[in-house]
Design a protein around this motif. Sequence first.
Motif, mmCIF file in Angstrom:
data_model
loop_
_atom_site.group_PDB
_atom_site.id
_atom_site.type_symbol
_atom_site.label_atom_id
_atom_site.label_comp_id
_atom_site.label_asym_id
_atom_site.label_seq_id
_atom_site.Cartn_x
_atom_site.Cartn_y
_atom_site.Cartn_z
ATOM 1 N N LYS A 1 -2.552 -4.018 -6.095
ATOM 2 C CA LYS A 1 -3.033 -3.355 -4.895
ATOM 3 C C LYS A 1 -2.223 -3.774 -3.674
ATOM 4 O O LYS A 1 -1.969 -2.968 -2.806
ATOM 5 C CB LYS A 1 -4.515 -3.685 -4.704
ATOM 6 C CG LYS A 1 -5.130 -2.987 -3.540
ATOM 7 C CD LYS A 1 -6.611 -3.286 -3.460
ATOM 8 C CE LYS A 1 -7.210 -2.638 -2.249
ATOM 9 N NZ LYS A 1 -8.605 -2.938 -2.106
ATOM 10 N N GLU A 2 -1.791 -5.018 -3.620
ATOM 11 C CA GLU A 2 -1.045 -5.500 -2.458
ATOM 12 C C GLU A 2 0.467 -5.460 -2.684
ATOM 13 O O GLU A 2 1.206 -6.188 -2.058
ATOM 14 C CB GLU A 2 -1.486 -6.928 -2.108
ATOM 15 C CG GLU A 2 -2.864 -7.015 -1.494
ATOM 16 C CD GLU A 2 -3.995 -6.986 -2.511
ATOM 17 O OE1 GLU A 2 -5.123 -6.687 -2.106
ATOM 18 O OE2 GLU A 2 -3.769 -7.246 -3.698
ATOM 19 N N ILE A 9 -0.564 4.456 -3.306
ATOM 20 C CA ILE A 9 -0.548 5.923 -3.331
ATOM 21 C C ILE A 9 0.301 6.450 -4.487
ATOM 22 O O ILE A 9 0.007 7.487 -5.059
ATOM 23 C CB ILE A 9 -0.104 6.494 -1.962
ATOM 24 C CG1 ILE A 9 -0.620 7.905 -1.793
ATOM 25 C CG2 ILE A 9 1.396 6.414 -1.785
ATOM 26 C CD1 ILE A 9 -0.623 8.374 -0.370
ATOM 27 N N TRP A 10 1.321 5.718 -4.884
ATOM 28 C CA TRP A 10 2.133 6.122 -6.035
ATOM 29 C C TRP A 10 1.328 5.998 -7.323
ATOM 30 O O TRP A 10 1.468 6.806 -8.227
ATOM 31 C CB TRP A 10 3.422 5.325 -6.109
ATOM 32 C CG TRP A 10 4.368 5.589 -4.976
ATOM 33 C CD1 TRP A 10 4.183 6.456 -3.924
ATOM 34 C CD2 TRP A 10 5.626 4.989 -4.761
ATOM 35 N NE1 TRP A 10 5.258 6.410 -3.081
ATOM 36 C CE2 TRP A 10 6.168 5.513 -3.563
ATOM 37 C CE3 TRP A 10 6.357 4.034 -5.441
ATOM 38 C CZ2 TRP A 10 7.397 5.131 -3.062
ATOM 39 C CZ3 TRP A 10 7.580 3.656 -4.939
ATOM 40 C CH2 TRP A 10 8.095 4.198 -3.775
ATOM 41 N N GLY A 11 0.500 4.974 -7.405
ATOM 42 C CA GLY A 11 -0.381 4.829 -8.555
ATOM 43 C C GLY A 11 -1.382 5.972 -8.629
ATOM 44 O O GLY A 11 -1.688 6.473 -9.708
ATOM 45 N N GLN A 25 -6.652 -1.575 -10.493
ATOM 46 C CA GLN A 25 -6.110 -2.295 -9.351
ATOM 47 C C GLN A 25 -6.566 -3.738 -9.443
ATOM 48 O O GLN A 25 -7.748 -4.010 -9.658
ATOM 49 C CB GLN A 25 -6.604 -1.692 -8.039
ATOM 50 C CG GLN A 25 -5.984 -0.360 -7.726
ATOM 51 C CD GLN A 25 -6.412 0.141 -6.359
ATOM 52 O OE1 GLN A 25 -7.550 -0.056 -5.951
ATOM 53 N NE2 GLN A 25 -5.503 0.795 -5.669
ATOM 54 N N ILE A 26 -5.608 -4.643 -9.287
ATOM 55 C CA ILE A 26 -5.888 -6.073 -9.309
ATOM 56 C C ILE A 26 -5.641 -6.605 -7.910
ATOM 57 O O ILE A 26 -4.583 -6.363 -7.330
ATOM 58 C CB ILE A 26 -4.973 -6.799 -10.309
ATOM 59 C CG1 ILE A 26 -5.156 -6.218 -11.708
ATOM 60 C CG2 ILE A 26 -5.240 -8.294 -10.287
ATOM 61 C CD1 ILE A 26 -4.128 -6.701 -12.711
ATOM 62 N N GLU A 88 -11.270 -0.407 -11.732
ATOM 63 C CA GLU A 88 -10.642 0.802 -12.267
ATOM 64 C C GLU A 88 -10.739 1.879 -11.214
ATOM 65 O O GLU A 88 -11.784 2.092 -10.608
ATOM 66 C CB GLU A 88 -11.299 1.267 -13.561
ATOM 67 C CG GLU A 88 -10.560 2.452 -14.156
ATOM 68 C CD GLU A 88 -11.017 2.838 -15.546
ATOM 69 O OE1 GLU A 88 -10.287 3.558 -16.218
ATOM 70 O OE2 GLU A 88 -12.111 2.410 -15.959
ATOM 71 N N ASN A 89 -9.639 2.575 -10.995
ATOM 72 C CA ASN A 89 -9.577 3.615 -9.980
ATOM 73 C C ASN A 89 -9.346 4.948 -10.674
ATOM 74 O O ASN A 89 -8.471 5.060 -11.535
ATOM 75 C CB ASN A 89 -8.439 3.310 -8.997
ATOM 76 C CG ASN A 89 -8.479 4.193 -7.795
ATOM 77 O OD1 ASN A 89 -8.393 5.402 -7.915
ATOM 78 N ND2 ASN A 89 -8.597 3.591 -6.631
#
Length: 105
Positions: A1-2, A9-11, A25-26, A88-89
């Motif tokens: 995430k960082e 946004i690419w993910g 995301q971690i 999870e996103n």
Amino acid sequence: KEDPWIVPIWGFRAKRSLPEARYWQISPAGHCPHHEAPEVVNFLLEQWTAAIEAGNSASLDDLAPKTITFDSIHGEAARANSGFTLVENDGSPSSPSEYFDQLLY
């Protein structure tokens, strides 16, 4: 995430183009989560491997949409709000820039 190079946004774009894929995301972790949060990456790999071996990828659904916090010292799921967080996103936009990006891509 960082991650400063591969921004979230690419993910989200990748998740939207591959709706069956899992997008985790971690946090806090950047470009190398396997170095920054190995206990979380190992947890995900163990869960994924077990699901594949059992022939039941639906078992990964049990992890979502939970937020799992890991104790960074003991490398196990913890109750305290310390360590690393795994979420999870589903790729849905959550900010104005992500909504705009979804319209463009």
